[in-house]
Design an enzyme around this catalytic site. Structure first.
Site, PDB file in Angstrom:
ATOM      1  N   HIS A 273      28.197  -5.608  49.941  1.00 15.39           N
ATOM      2  CA  HIS A 273      27.073  -4.682  49.915  1.00 15.39           C
ATOM      3  C   HIS A 273      27.054  -3.902  51.226  1.00 15.39           C
ATOM      4  O   HIS A 273      26.188  -4.096  52.069  1.00 15.39           O
ATOM      5  CB  HIS A 273      25.747  -5.431  49.743  1.00 15.39           C
ATOM      6  CG  HIS A 273      25.660  -6.232  48.469  1.00 15.39           C
ATOM      7  ND1 HIS A 273      24.694  -7.168  48.230  1.00 15.39           N
ATOM      8  CD2 HIS A 273      26.430  -6.215  47.360  1.00 15.39           C
ATOM      9  CE1 HIS A 273      24.880  -7.705  47.024  1.00 15.39           C
ATOM     10  NE2 HIS A 273      25.929  -7.140  46.484  1.00 15.39           N
ATOM     11  N   ASN A 274      28.046  -3.044  51.410  1.00 16.68           N
ATOM     12  CA  ASN A 274      28.138  -2.214  52.607  1.00 16.68           C
ATOM     13  C   ASN A 274      27.391  -0.917  52.334  1.00 16.68           C
ATOM     14  O   ASN A 274      27.666  -0.240  51.346  1.00 16.68           O
ATOM     15  CB  ASN A 274      29.604  -1.902  52.922  1.00 16.68           C
ATOM     16  CG  ASN A 274      30.487  -3.142  52.862  1.00 16.68           C
ATOM     17  OD1 ASN A 274      30.932  -3.524  51.788  1.00 16.68           O
ATOM     18  ND2 ASN A 274      30.731  -3.753  53.981  1.00 16.68           N
TER      19      ASN A 274
END
Lengths: 587, 245
Positions: free
Chosen positions: A514-515
């Site tokens: 989850h960048n």
């Protein structure tokens, strides 16, 4: 390397995962000629995720069968500006996808909407708690939950999300999440069938006065036909979701929910194995003219386009924008500039319960099979005097009993030898984990830029990530992890092992893919890359998709919000931009 | 709004063209244009089953690796270890293949040691790292004990492995700790991976911990209520019983 020029398209999409498929479907339906350029290969269920070999833990997780190869491109990493960034030589903390479908092929399917307050994180929190601390670069999205609601709703119907509403048109609905924003309709499918660990979690959470609800799941609880007429099949709880393709047509992905319709349209073209090297602009810098890409021969091509949508992974979107010299790069010293700003992640912790006589049988699972509580997410609780904003959901999933990856042992057991082996065997079928999925608030010192030393196979600079957990993150995780521990202790097992989030951010162990941030949206061209319609402030015929738009990351998995923003943006393109091409927001 | 109207709107924004290449000249793979899903018969992508013969380790290296993995996951009265699972064959095939060569990894320089949070920074891909480390381990054992690692007692082997793990024994060409962490990780992979890769022979490790392997449908068991589920494991190859008359 030669450079050839091709005939033009109305729209070129860079990258072909969830957002590429969403833009392509809507824009071709509106009559435009659309070309998608995807760096990786074609992938589909019958050929690539067949049930006869999809559940291969070594191949897909440990040998990265469906992920981007770092040999093609990676990034460099350091914890702070005083260190020298070094390349991530193989993946660890996160796993960028590759190929048609992108990360939408190998996600778990946990499909939460962000909270209304998440979209106005600065104004909401400052109004309630006073000014945010220096260095915290949290911003509003520029778009509100209410504006996105119809698009969340549509994305959920495309995916066939399985869940239970907690707030239907402002009315509390029993069994769902009472803290969620108002929903215009019930989930298209009922929740998945929960198993032993969720039953225990739910009972323990209720005993603590919390409000458990079934996790919204993109793994099907029953057969479903979506608005495009595509069919999904019931999930078989095989336990191979995250990091794997689904062989049952049971997990929502571009392949199962959009592509079979899109690929029939004469005005859609996909070129796979085509890596975009730059977004090209007109001499005066006022417009995008197309993209330059390289195919497997090593030849490069100029592909003209009247509009470009950047649909690659957030990290690659940021890098492409920097390499193409579009927008002002962010400078952490001055705080000026926007591209690469507000890189955020996720702050994960948890507590594992070791049962003594009962079996959790973790191999019977699914990516989004879980119960969660939202009492400590966003601004659902009073933060007065706590010294941090935001929160996270706390959940018990049964998704990860694959034995190379997951074999928890109690505290004090050595990491190898007979004692380790025997403890693995004793506990393999008897553990459950209560996890905290914490928000990550933007900070001036966390950012993305181009690395001065390391280059990819085309000799272009790698992206450089400078990132560490902030004081907000640490206070948040210290506040929430004990709640997870309390829930875990009430689940009727024996020992509880707490995994706190301490020390520096470590790029080695897997945490989550989850960048976020780097190409953020907002209300002001001085502080954001895109306007509230996800349109570049600099060039009106350039749009950006994906979690790179998030000014900071909420305490949820990002995919539902990524999908809703894509539908919101493409709706603005069709109904506002095409009739009158130009900036949709005047700066 | 009609298709042509939209085209017309955007056409006004189009810049002048030059010589155009045709799509047939592309080395990219093109799909779509109304052709539907590009499904081709007999085009599955099954896993690579590996080879049957030793291909990377020398006999001395193989003996050392077998001994190391047998101490990391020992055979005992409780259940099978790396030896029964034939982890050394798994490791040999991995080192001989793309993984050992670091073929999918970013291996461009410059190389620097880095911090703990920056991960693997060796200039050597796994196979070369093993080769250098095994040579230094052999030299260490012969200097200290006048014996190869495989020839030492289990107790002495454990002492030396603990020394590598705790960085009390160091090597020159490569990091002893990086080697220890890597062979531990690879040994666990070989113990628990599908048997098609050479380890976890006859699914001994899956049977030992109770993992049913690559079954694909547990709908009948979701409601287990905390009771054990007894299922014979299945591999990607199926299981021997299926092919017997």
């Amino acid at each position: 390397m030669t450079r050839k020029k091709l005939s033009g398209f109305d729209v070129v999409l860079v990258g072909f995962g969830w957002t590429g498929a969403i833009y392509a479907e809507k824009l071709t339906a509106a009559g435009l000629e659309v070309l998608a350029l995807e760096r990786g290969p074609w992938r589909d269920t019958s050929k690539d995720f067949a049930t006869t070999f999809a559940q291969d833990e070594l191949r897909y997780y440990w040998r990265h069968g469906m992920f981007q190869e770092t040999a093609q491109s990676t990034l460099t990493f350091r914890n702070n500006g005083a260190e020298t960034a070094l390349p991530m030589r193989h993946w660890g903390s996160f796993l960028p996808g590759n190929g048609v479908g992108g990360s939408g092929v190998h996600w778990n399917g946990q499909t939460y909407r962000f909270l209304p307050s998440d979209f106005v994180a600065r104004s909401h929190n400052e109004e309630r708690y006073g000014p945010l601390p220096d260095g915290m670069t949290v911003q509003d999205y520029g778009v509100t939950y209410d504006e996105l609601e119809p698009h969340f709703d549509y994305f959920e119907k495309i995916c066939g999300i399985c869940g239970k509403a907690g707030n239907l048109n402002g009315q509390t609905s029993p069994g769902g999440n009472p803290f969620e924003g108002a929903r215009s309709s019930e989930y298209p499918n009922p929740p998945m069938q929960m198993t032993f660990s969720q039953d225990r979690f739910e009972a323990s959470a209720r005993d603590l006065g919390l409000n458990p609800f079934p996790v919204p799941s993109a793994n099907m609880s029953r057969a479903y036909v979506n608005p495009l007429g595509l069919q999904l099949a019931p999930c078989t709880y095989c336990g191979f979701c995250e990091k794997y393709g689904c062989g049952n047509y049971s997990k929502s992905s571009p392949q199962t929910t959009i592509l079979p319709v899109l690929m029939e349209r004469p005005n859609f073209t996909l070129r796979a194995e085509s890596e975009v090297l730059s977004i090209d602009k007109s001499p005066d810098g006022s417009r995008v003219t197309g993209v330059t890409y390289v195919d497997t021969s090593g030849d490069s091509f100029f592909q003209p386009a009247e509009m470009v949508v950047m649909c690659a992974y957030p990290l690659e979107n940021t890098r492409l924008m920097l390499l193409s010299q579009i927008g002002t790069p962010y400078n952490p010293q001055t705080g000026k500039g926007v591209v690469g700003k507000n890189y955020c992640y996720q702050v994960m912790s948890g507590a594992t319960v070791f049962f003594e006589d009962e079996f959790t049988n973790g191999f019977v699972g699914a990516g989004a099979l879980g119960m969660a509580v939202d009492d400590y997410n966003g601004d659902n609780f009073d933060h007065s005097g706590l010294g941090f904003i935001g929160g996270g959901y706390i959940a018990c999933y049964t998704t990860n009993a694959r034995p190379i990856e997951s074999h928890p042992v109690p505290d004090g057991v050595p990491e190898w030898g007979s004692a380790w082996k025997q403890s693995v065997a004793a506990n393999f079928l008897k553990t459950a984990t209560v996890g905290v999925h914490g928000a990550s608030m933007a900070h001036r010192s966390n950012y993305l830029d181009l690395d001065p030393t390391y280059t990819d196979r085309h000799n272009r600079p790698l992206l450089r990530m400078t990132y560490d957990f902030t004081q907000n993150d640490r206070r948040l995780t210290n506040h929430l992890t004990p709640v997870a521990e309390d829930i875990a202790r009430g689940m009727g097992g024996g020992e509880v092992k707490v995994s706190e989030r301490t020390g520096a951010y470590d790029s080695v162990p897997y945490q989550t893919t989850h960048n976020t941030g780097g190409t953020i949206m907002g209300t002001d061209p001085q502080t954001s890359v895109c306007n509230r319609f996800c349109q570049s402030w600099n060039m009106p015929n350039l749009f950006v998709a994906g979690a790179g738009l998030f000014p900071q990351n909420a305490g949820y998995n990002p995919t539902a919000t990524v999908g809703a923003l894509a539908y919101w943006s493409v709706d603005a393109i069709i109904n506002q931009y095409l009739p009158d091409p130009g900036p949709l927001v005047q700066p | 709004m009609s298709y042509t109207t939209r085209r017309g709107v955007l056409k006004t924004l189009l810049f002048g063209g030059t010589a155009l290449a045709t799509p047939s000249a592309l080395w990219a793979v093109e799909y779509g244009r109304g052709e539907g899903m590009p499904w081709v018969t007999m085009r599955g992508d099954p896993p690579y089953y590996g080879t049957t013969d030793a291909r990377f380790f020398t006999p001395d290296e193989r003996a050392a690796v077998a001994a190391i993995s047998a101490r990391l996951i020992p055979s005992d009265d409780d259940g099978p270890g790396a030896t029964e699972a034939d982890v050394v064959t798994f490791l040999d095939r991995q080192m001989a293949g793309f993984y050992g060569r670091g073929q999918h990894w970013y291996m461009k320089g410059p190389f620097a040691e880095g911090t703990d949070t920056q991960g693997y920074q060796s200039e050597y891909p796994p196979a070369e790292l093993y080769r250098h480390a095994l040579a230094e381990l052999d030299a260490y054992c012969r200097a200290q004990d006048d014996e190869s690692f495989a020839g030492l007692s289990e107790g002495r082997q454990d002492e030396i492995l603990t020394g590598l793990d705790e960085e009390k024994i160091t090597f020159d060409a490569v990091s002893a700790k990086v080697f220890f962490d890597l062979i531990l990780k690879n040994t666990i992979e070989g113990y628990f991976a599908d048997p098609i890769y050479g380890g976890n022979r006859d699914m001994v490790a899956w049977r030992y911990v109770g993992f049913p392997g690559t079954r694909y449908d547990y709908r009948d068991f979701v409601n287990h209520g905390g009771a054990p589920i007894q299922l014979e494991p299945v591999s990607l190859m199926g299981r021997p019983g299926w092919s017997r008359p």
